[in-house]
Design a protein around this motif. Structure first.
Motif, PDB file in Angstrom:
ATOM      1  N   PRO A  18       4.952  -3.161  -4.406  1.00 19.09           N
ATOM      2  CA  PRO A  18       3.662  -2.637  -3.949  1.00 19.09           C
ATOM      3  C   PRO A  18       2.607  -2.741  -5.031  1.00 19.09           C
ATOM      4  CG  PRO A  18       5.155  -0.843  -4.462  1.00 19.09           C
ATOM      5  CD  PRO A  18       5.959  -2.103  -4.576  1.00 19.09           C
ATOM      6  N   SER A  19       1.356  -2.771  -4.610  1.00 19.77           N
ATOM      7  CA  SER A  19       0.247  -2.824  -5.563  1.00 19.77           C
ATOM      8  C   SER A  19       0.139  -1.502  -6.310  1.00 19.77           C
ATOM      9  CB  SER A  19      -1.065  -3.097  -4.823  1.00 19.77           C
ATOM     10  OG  SER A  19      -1.410  -1.981  -4.007  1.00 19.77           O
ATOM     11  N   ALA A  20      -0.559  -1.550  -7.438  1.00 17.11           N
ATOM     12  CA  ALA A  20      -0.781  -0.324  -8.203  1.00 17.11           C
ATOM     13  C   ALA A  20      -1.532   0.705  -7.367  1.00 17.11           C
ATOM     14  CB  ALA A  20      -1.556  -0.645  -9.481  1.00 17.11           C
ATOM     15  N   GLU A  21      -2.464   0.252  -6.545  1.00 14.44           N
ATOM     16  CA  GLU A  21      -3.239   1.160  -5.697  1.00 14.44           C
ATOM     17  C   GLU A  21      -2.345   1.826  -4.651  1.00 14.44           C
ATOM     18  OE1 GLU A  21      -5.810  -1.770  -7.604  1.00 14.44           O
ATOM     19  OE2 GLU A  21      -4.033  -1.985  -6.323  1.00 14.44           O
ATOM     20  N   ALA A  22      -1.400   1.060  -4.090  1.00 19.05           N
ATOM     21  CA  ALA A  22      -0.481   1.625  -3.102  1.00 19.05           C
ATOM     22  C   ALA A  22       0.422   2.676  -3.744  1.00 19.05           C
ATOM     23  CB  ALA A  22       0.359   0.520  -2.470  1.00 19.05           C
ATOM     24  N   VAL A  23       0.919   2.384  -4.949  1.00 20.10           N
ATOM     25  CA  VAL A  23       1.776   3.341  -5.653  1.00 20.10           C
ATOM     26  C   VAL A  23       0.994   4.620  -5.962  1.00 20.10           C
ATOM     27  CG1 VAL A  23       3.077   3.768  -7.766  1.00 20.10           C
ATOM     28  CG2 VAL A  23       3.270   1.558  -6.608  1.00 20.10           C
ATOM     29  N   ALA A  24      -0.254   4.469  -6.403  1.00 26.75           N
ATOM     30  CA  ALA A  24      -1.075   5.643  -6.718  1.00 26.75           C
ATOM     31  C   ALA A  24      -1.318   6.488  -5.470  1.00 26.75           C
ATOM     32  CB  ALA A  24      -2.401   5.201  -7.337  1.00 26.75           C
ATOM     33  N   THR A  25      -1.596   5.825  -4.342  1.00 29.47           N
ATOM     34  CA  THR A  25      -1.810   6.544  -3.080  1.00 29.47           C
ATOM     35  C   THR A  25      -0.565   7.315  -2.688  1.00 29.47           C
ATOM     36  OG1 THR A  25      -3.428   4.917  -2.291  1.00 29.47           O
ATOM     37  CG2 THR A  25      -2.327   6.264  -0.623  1.00 29.47           C
ATOM     38  N   CYS A  26       0.577   6.650  -2.764  1.00 24.94           N
ATOM     39  CA  CYS A  26       1.841   7.284  -2.382  1.00 24.94           C
ATOM     40  C   CYS A  26       2.159   8.465  -3.299  1.00 24.94           C
ATOM     41  CB  CYS A  26       2.959   6.246  -2.445  1.00 24.94           C
ATOM     42  SG  CYS A  26       4.369   6.658  -1.420  1.00 24.94           S
ATOM     43  N   THR A  27       1.890   8.294  -4.581  1.00 28.01           N
ATOM     44  CA  THR A  27       2.146   9.371  -5.538  1.00 28.01           C
ATOM     45  C   THR A  27       1.317  10.614  -5.207  1.00 28.01           C
ATOM     46  OG1 THR A  27       2.670   7.772  -7.272  1.00 28.01           O
ATOM     47  CG2 THR A  27       2.088   9.998  -7.981  1.00 28.01           C
ATOM     48  N   ARG A  28       0.054  10.394  -4.854  1.00 28.37           N
ATOM     49  CA  ARG A  28      -0.801  11.542  -4.507  1.00 28.37           C
ATOM     50  C   ARG A  28      -0.308  12.240  -3.239  1.00 28.37           C
ATOM     51  NH1 ARG A  28      -4.865   7.887  -6.274  1.00 28.37           N
ATOM     52  NH2 ARG A  28      -5.309   7.232  -4.124  1.00 28.37           N
ATOM     53  N   VAL A  29       0.105  11.451  -2.260  1.00 31.45           N
ATOM     54  CA  VAL A  29       0.581  12.037  -1.004  1.00 31.45           C
ATOM     55  C   VAL A  29       1.854  12.843  -1.242  1.00 31.45           C
ATOM     56  CG1 VAL A  29       1.597  11.482   1.234  1.00 31.45           C
ATOM     57  CG2 VAL A  29      -0.476  10.309   0.501  1.00 31.45           C
ATOM     58  N   LEU A  30       2.812  12.268  -1.957  1.00 31.30           N
ATOM     59  CA  LEU A  30       4.060  12.983  -2.237  1.00 31.30           C
ATOM     60  C   LEU A  30       3.792  14.248  -3.057  1.00 31.30           C
ATOM     61  CD1 LEU A  30       6.433   9.971  -3.009  1.00 31.30           C
ATOM     62  CD2 LEU A  30       6.318  11.315  -0.909  1.00 31.30           C
ATOM     63  N   GLY A  31       2.826  14.158  -3.972  1.00 30.25           N
ATOM     64  CA  GLY A  31       2.463  15.335  -4.758  1.00 30.25           C
ATOM     65  C   GLY A  31       1.937  16.457  -3.892  1.00 30.25           C
ATOM     66  N   ARG A  32       1.115  16.129  -2.905  1.00 33.41           N
ATOM     67  CA  ARG A  32       0.585  17.149  -2.003  1.00 33.41           C
ATOM     68  C   ARG A  32       1.694  17.801  -1.181  1.00 33.41           C
ATOM     69  NH1 ARG A  32      -4.559  15.643   1.499  1.00 33.41           N
ATOM     70  NH2 ARG A  32      -4.109  17.819   2.105  1.00 33.41           N
ATOM     71  N   LEU A  33       2.654  16.997  -0.730  1.00 35.06           N
ATOM     72  CA  LEU A  33       3.772  17.546   0.047  1.00 35.06           C
ATOM     73  C   LEU A  33       4.606  18.500  -0.814  1.00 35.06           C
ATOM     74  CD1 LEU A  33       4.967  14.358   1.980  1.00 35.06           C
ATOM     75  CD2 LEU A  33       3.652  16.277   2.890  1.00 35.06           C
ATOM     76  N   ALA A  34       4.836  18.102  -2.067  1.00 33.87           N
ATOM     77  CA  ALA A  34       5.612  18.954  -2.965  1.00 33.87           C
ATOM     78  C   ALA A  34       4.873  20.260  -3.262  1.00 33.87           C
ATOM     79  CB  ALA A  34       5.923  18.200  -4.254  1.00 33.87           C
ATOM     80  N   GLU A  35       3.567  20.157  -3.475  1.00 32.58           N
ATOM     81  CA  GLU A  35       2.770  21.361  -3.747  1.00 32.58           C
ATOM     82  C   GLU A  35       2.758  22.314  -2.556  1.00 32.58           C
ATOM     83  OE1 GLU A  35      -1.048  19.933  -4.808  1.00 32.58           O
ATOM     84  OE2 GLU A  35      -0.401  19.111  -6.746  1.00 32.58           O
ATOM     85  N   ALA A  36       2.891  21.742  -1.348  1.00 36.84           N
ATOM     86  CA  ALA A  36       2.922  22.574  -0.143  1.00 36.84           C
ATOM     87  C   ALA A  36       4.267  23.281   0.017  1.00 36.84           C
ATOM     88  CB  ALA A  36       2.627  21.719   1.086  1.00 36.84           C
ATOM     89  N   GLY A  37       5.245  22.909  -0.819  1.00 38.86           N
ATOM     90  CA  GLY A  37       6.518  23.619  -0.802  1.00 38.86           C
ATOM     91  C   GLY A  37       7.675  22.895  -0.168  1.00 38.86           C
TER      92      GLY A  37
END
Length: 381
Positions: free
Chosen positions: A55-74
């Motif tokens: 995946p592109s660097a932009e795709a990895v960054a997007t995925c990282t932010r999404v997974l981070g939000r899910l983790a922060e939600a518990g």
């Protein structure tokens, strides 16, 4: 225990050349609100987290932010690779990620090692079966005699059931699998997994567990109460225009599967199709509701319009796909017979007529003659 069943994120995918990262982050990031509102304990992604192996660097960054939000939600997160992902890359830091609540099950060796969660009723075991390409998978499983998708998935599930049988009585079970189960309906945006034999596996392959979270097919589907495809979170082809994208909210009680509810996802940009002659499409006020949609256009002009896509995008900026199917159809082209014995100039003119639907103009005929003369002169040197 509440589990949110998702799959086929395909982060980094484009839609007819259009970048979708912003839309993907909006929809996938919004799952964090669903985690909070519905008190979700775990989010599962049953393959194809990314759209490509690298995946592109932009795709990895997007995925990282999404997974981070899910983790922060518990939510705890469990991911398996699909046929688009690189299992080796996705699982590179699995051991470290697990400490933060991100569980990556990317190898055949790990498929019978569950992620264990617990609620007031006891343990819930989540088994992640990565996409198993038959040829390498039969060797990775140490059973070269296995054949096809049915063979390797059957062995994978045998190992899951064997592990589950050794767990405390009352352990509830979830299996993540990226596969084409008999009875599922395909879309145009799925990559075939037919390499290595017949791609289908029978639903009986997954007997013996409480819930099977399937991935690969992009439309949400119910094959049995406990056997479902969540589908992709966004539409990735015009064949999915009528689908209502969604995820499954799966709930367990002491006895196993309590129920499954559907939660529809927002649509960042709707898809639509339109058919007609170019000039009518450009001026007819009836088509105004299509202006903000991804649009597939079928032109019916008797003569192929010049520069059609550019002109369409002046009114429909999100026009993404264009076909020319003249009213009444076109004659079937049989060039071998059509050009036999004809001079080069006539062949060239006939070709223009066939592909455009009108004969070349005088200027175009002159250009064709000059081009043919230049080719002939070059051949005599």
């Amino acid at each position: 225990m509440r589990v949110l069943h998702t799959s086929d994120w395909h982060v980094g995918r484009t839609f007819h050349g259009r970048d979708l990262l912003a839309e993907q982050e909006t929809v996938l990031g919004g799952l964090a609100d669903l985690v909070t509102d519905e008190r979700v304990d775990a989010v599962v992604v049953s393959g194809d987290l990314y759209d490509r192996a690298v995946p592109s660097a932009e795709a990895v960054a997007t995925c990282t932010r999404v997974l981070g939000r899910l983790a922060e939600a518990g939510a705890r997160i469990v991911i398996t690779p699909g046929n688009h992902d690189s299992a080796a890359r996705l699982g590179a830091f699995a051991g470290f990620a697990e400490a933060g609540g991100l569980h990556l099950r990317t190898t055949a060796a790990d498929l019978h090692r569950p992620v264990l969660l617990a609620d007031a009723h006891g343990p819930v075991a989540l088994y992640g079966i990565p996409y198993l390409e038959p040829e390498p998978a039969r060797h990775a499983l140490g059973m070269p005699e296995l054949r096809g998708h049915s063979g390797v998935l059957g062995e994978a599930m045998r190992r899951v059931r064997e592990d589950l049988a050794g767990r405390p009585e009352g352990t509830r079970s979830v299996v993540l699998a990226h596969a084409f189960v008999t009875g599922g309906e395909v879309s145009d945006s799925e990559r075939t997994i037919a390499v290595g034999g017949v791609p289908h596996v029978p639903d009986s392959t997954f007997d013996g567990v409480d819930y099977v979270a399937l991935g690969h097919l992009h439309g949400p589907q119910v094959l049995a109460e406990n056997l479902r495809y969540s589908g992709s979170p966004l539409a990735y082809s015009f064949s999915e225009a009528r689908q209502r994208k969604s995820v499954w909210l799966v709930e367990f009680d002491a006895g196993g599967l309590l129920g499954v509810e559907r939660r529809e996802l927002p649509v960042p940009r709707e898809l639509a199709s339109v058919r007609g002659e170019l000039e009518d499409l450009l001026v007819d006020p009836a088509h105004e509701p299509l202006v903000d949609k991804f649009l597939s256009v079928e032109l019916t002009d008797r003569v192929r319009p010049l520069d059609a896509m550019r002109r369409l995008r002046e009114r429909f900026p999100h026009a993404a796909h264009l076909e020319w199917n003249p009213e009444g159809g076109t004659a079937e082209l049989r060039y071998r017979e059509a050009v036999r014995g004809k001079p080069d100039e006539e062949v060239a003119c006939c070709f223009v007529t066939d592909v455009r639907g009108s004969e070349p103009t005088g200027t175009e005929e002159a250009l064709l003659r000059e081009a043919l003369a230049a080719v002939a002169a070059e051949g005599r040197r």
